[in-house]
Design an enzyme around this catalytic site. Structure first.
Site, short mmCIF file in Angstrom:
data_model
loop_
_atom_site.label_atom_id
_atom_site.label_comp_id
_atom_site.label_asym_id
_atom_site.label_seq_id
_atom_site.Cartn_x
_atom_site.Cartn_y
_atom_site.Cartn_z
N GLU A 189 48.76 -34.06 28.07
CA GLU A 189 47.75 -33.03 27.73
C GLU A 189 47.64 -32.13 28.96
O GLU A 189 46.90 -32.42 29.90
CB GLU A 189 46.39 -33.70 27.45
CG GLU A 189 46.40 -34.65 26.28
CD GLU A 189 46.41 -33.96 24.92
OE1 GLU A 189 46.25 -32.73 24.87
OE2 GLU A 189 46.57 -34.68 23.92
N CYS A 216 40.48 -26.78 29.69
CA CYS A 216 41.88 -26.56 29.33
C CYS A 216 41.97 -25.57 28.18
O CYS A 216 42.95 -24.84 28.05
CB CYS A 216 42.55 -27.87 28.96
SG CYS A 216 41.62 -28.80 27.75
P1 NAD Z 1 45.75 -31.98 38.34
O1 NAD Z 1 47.07 -31.87 37.67
O2 NAD Z 1 45.63 -31.52 39.72
O3 NAD Z 1 45.29 -33.53 38.34
C1 NAD Z 1 45.14 -34.27 37.15
C2 NAD Z 1 45.32 -35.74 37.42
O4 NAD Z 1 46.70 -36.00 37.68
C3 NAD Z 1 44.55 -36.25 38.64
O5 NAD Z 1 44.02 -37.53 38.36
C4 NAD Z 1 45.65 -36.33 39.71
O6 NAD Z 1 45.36 -37.24 40.73
C5 NAD Z 1 46.83 -36.78 38.86
N1 NAD Z 1 48.16 -36.49 39.41
C6 NAD Z 1 48.56 -35.38 40.07
N2 NAD Z 1 49.89 -35.46 40.36
C7 NAD Z 1 50.33 -36.64 39.85
C8 NAD Z 1 51.59 -37.30 39.82
N3 NAD Z 1 52.69 -36.76 40.38
N4 NAD Z 1 51.68 -38.50 39.20
C9 NAD Z 1 50.60 -39.04 38.60
N5 NAD Z 1 49.37 -38.48 38.63
C10 NAD Z 1 49.24 -37.29 39.24
O7 NAD Z 1 44.70 -31.25 37.38
P2 NAD Z 1 43.16 -30.87 37.67
O8 NAD Z 1 43.08 -29.76 38.65
O9 NAD Z 1 42.36 -32.12 37.92
O10 NAD Z 1 42.72 -30.34 36.22
C11 NAD Z 1 42.94 -29.04 35.76
C12 NAD Z 1 44.19 -28.97 34.91
O11 NAD Z 1 44.15 -29.94 33.87
C13 NAD Z 1 44.33 -27.63 34.20
O12 NAD Z 1 45.67 -27.23 34.23
C14 NAD Z 1 43.87 -27.93 32.78
O13 NAD Z 1 44.37 -27.05 31.82
C15 NAD Z 1 44.40 -29.32 32.61
N6 NAD Z 1 43.69 -30.04 31.56
C16 NAD Z 1 44.32 -30.21 30.37
C17 NAD Z 1 43.64 -30.84 29.33
C18 NAD Z 1 44.29 -31.01 27.99
O14 NAD Z 1 43.77 -31.79 27.19
N7 NAD Z 1 45.37 -30.32 27.67
C19 NAD Z 1 42.35 -31.33 29.52
C20 NAD Z 1 41.75 -31.15 30.76
C21 NAD Z 1 42.43 -30.50 31.78
#
Ligand code: NAD
Length: 504
Positions: A257, A291
């Protein structure tokens, strides 16, 4: 509007922790509140990935043979506790993630809703019975638990996304290992405390939900672990690009997601009163940090000027400030980086021919503080440039103009992401065209409401760089189970399929 004192927020956190039953506000991960930018202490202890996965696997061995309706009892109890503590948990979401009060409460309501849904589902995990081509044979599908499910979540839905996954995974028979955002450890502690109470109350294993606090490194180790059957990862497309090949490489089940770049088309027949309200909620709500937030407006030339004038007026008067205060509609951005991203997107859009209509300034907090409030911004764009195709996670709305619906749909789909979309129109042909095979290419396509604010009953997710995953309602539960096709021969013969003969 004035901001609350930092001490007030700390006392509020302590009160919510006391209400929920979390005993300590200390741990390995620093927590800060975007409301003042100050520290809330720290939460969570960085755990050992191998040990956590081993404990989840142990719990799986007992949970997979527990009847699904009995598994549902655990989720029902969790839902009851969430109802009881909605106010406290909602406040904590506001304090740690910066959501306005009604959105913090709404996030907890979403958790309650998915628990209710999953309890019902626990009695409906049914497969098909299919007509067999062979006499005396029965063909059917059965659905079985898969194993530990890793749930990686983003800062902007610090509790609801865990529950969407956890409620379904638990009734499906899969233990959960949660890697919350390192920006929101306190809300994760609170959820886990409620979960542990629910598990103790119904006599379920504590290891059915474990939290692995930490950053990308912990998430990466979890994702790579061969005993993690399912990885459900919510966050940026950048994160998804790192996670997807690792899970695919070991043939794990993946639910992604990721980022969105959501648009609304405003047609000539649109009810502009409705459109202005729908656009404002989707673009400005949650300070543009959903998102599904609306980022691109594609307005018909005949309505564009009036629409932009009305939106600009609404934007100028929108109450920005303390998310816990009554009447506030826009809270803070999560951190300094988020503000820098909005500012640099405005610069880039300017260089790419755009013109700022309203907003974009840092407001409220003084320059020395670590709190970042931004006046929601609208930029008029001559065309869909590179910056418009990029997700900027803040309240920045690009407006473009169209003449023919085909052109609008083509602009709409011409971005790498494919999460949520909408059209405002009173012309049924246009509405149907937008939802048809040659219409919006997103996972969510709405009519006369904005792209954000989904209910739990539908499957949630999007296509292209949004990752293709589906969570929450409808038949999203199937992603958390393995399907077996069973053929039963109740005859005394052994006919082979496709008329093959093999007589020995
Ligand atoms: P982010 O990608 O920085 O982090 C999200 C999560 O992923 C965190 O828990 C982080 O620690 C983890 N993470 C990061 N790199 C990783 C890796 N290599 N391996 C495993 N885990 C890893 O996102 P954010 O800044 O917290 O949130 C904003 C983003 O999330 C936006 O792009 C938004 O659109 C997206 N989002 C999508 C949805 C959806 O349902 N499509 C919902 C909420 C947020």
């Amino acid at each position: 509007m004035t901001l609350p004192s930092h001490d007030e927020l700390i006392s509020r956190v302590d009160a919510t922790f006391a209400g929920i039953g979390v005993t300590s506000r200390s741990g390995d991960l620093p927590s800060r509140t975007p409301i003042t930018g100050g520290s809330l202490g720290a939460g969570g202890a960085v755990g050992d990935v191998d040990k956590t996965v081993a404990a989840a696997h142990e719990a799986f061995l007992a949970w997979r043979t527990t009847p699904a309706p009995v598994r549902g009892n655990l989720v029902r109890r969790l839902g009851e506790l969430l109802r009881e503590h909605k106010d406290d948990l909602g406040a904590l979401v506001s304090i740690e993630a910066g959501k306005i009060r009604s959105e913090g409460l709404g996030e907890v309501q979403e958790m309650i809703d998915i628990c209710d849904f999953a309890v019902g589902l626990s009695r409906q995990l049914h497969g098909l019975t299919i007509a067999s081509e062979r006499p005396g044979h029965r063909l059917m599908e059965t659905w079985h638990p898969m194993g530990p499910c890793a749930v990686i979540t983003a800062f902007n839905f610090p509790v609801a996304v865990w529950s969407w996954n956890a409620a379904l995974a638990l009734v499906a028979g899969d233990p959960v290992i949660w890697k919350p955002s390192d920006k929101t450890p306190l809300t994760a502690m609170a959820c886990n405390a409620l979960f542990q109470r629910a598990a103790a109350d119904v006599g379920a294993p504590a290891a059915l939900n474990q939290v692995l606090y930490g950053g990308a490194d912990i998430g990466a180790a979890l994702v790579a672990h061969p005993d993690v059957a399912i990885v459900s990862a919510t966050g940026s497309t950048r994160m998804g690009r790192a996670v997807a090949p690792v899970v695919a490489g070991r043939f794990g089940r993946l639910i992604l997601e990721l980022g969105g770049n959501n648009a609304a088309i405003i047609a000539p027949t649109a009810d502009l009163d409705l459109a202005v309200r729908g656009i404002a909620f989707s673009a400005v709500g949650t300070a543009g940090q959903r998102c599904t937030s609306l980022r691109r407006l594609i307005a018909h030339r005949s309505v564009r000027d009036e629409l932009v004038d009305r939106l600009a007026a609404a934007y100028r008067s929108v109450p920005i400030g303390d998310p816990l205060a009554d009447g506030t509609l826009v809270g803070p951005l999560i951190d300094a980086q988020a503000f820098a991203n909005v500012a640099s997107a405005i610069d880039a859009a300017n260089q790419q021919g755009g013109e700022l209509v309203v907003g974009g300034d840092r407001v409220l907090a003084d320059a020395a503080s670590d709190a970042y409030y931004v006046a929601p911004a609208i930029m008029s764009m001559p065309a869909q440039t590179d910056i418009v195709r990029t997700e900027t996670f803040g309240p920045l709305l690009y407006v473009m103009t169209y003449d023919e619906l085909d052109e609008a749909v083509s602009i709409h789909n011409d971005v790498p992401q494919g999460l949520a979309s909408s059209i405002f129109t009173n012309d049924i042909r246009e509405a149907e065209r937008f939802m048809a095979a040659n219409g919006s290419d997103c996972g969510i396509a709405n009519v006369n409401i904005g792209p954000s604010g989904a209910e739990i009953g539908g499957a949630f997710g999007g296509e292209k760089e949004t990752g293709g995953g589906r969570e929450s309602g409808s038949d999203a539960w199937k992603s958390y189970m393995r399907r077996a096709t069973n053929t039963v021969n109740y005859s005394r013969d052994l006919p082979l399929a496709q008329g093959v003969s093999f007589d020995i």
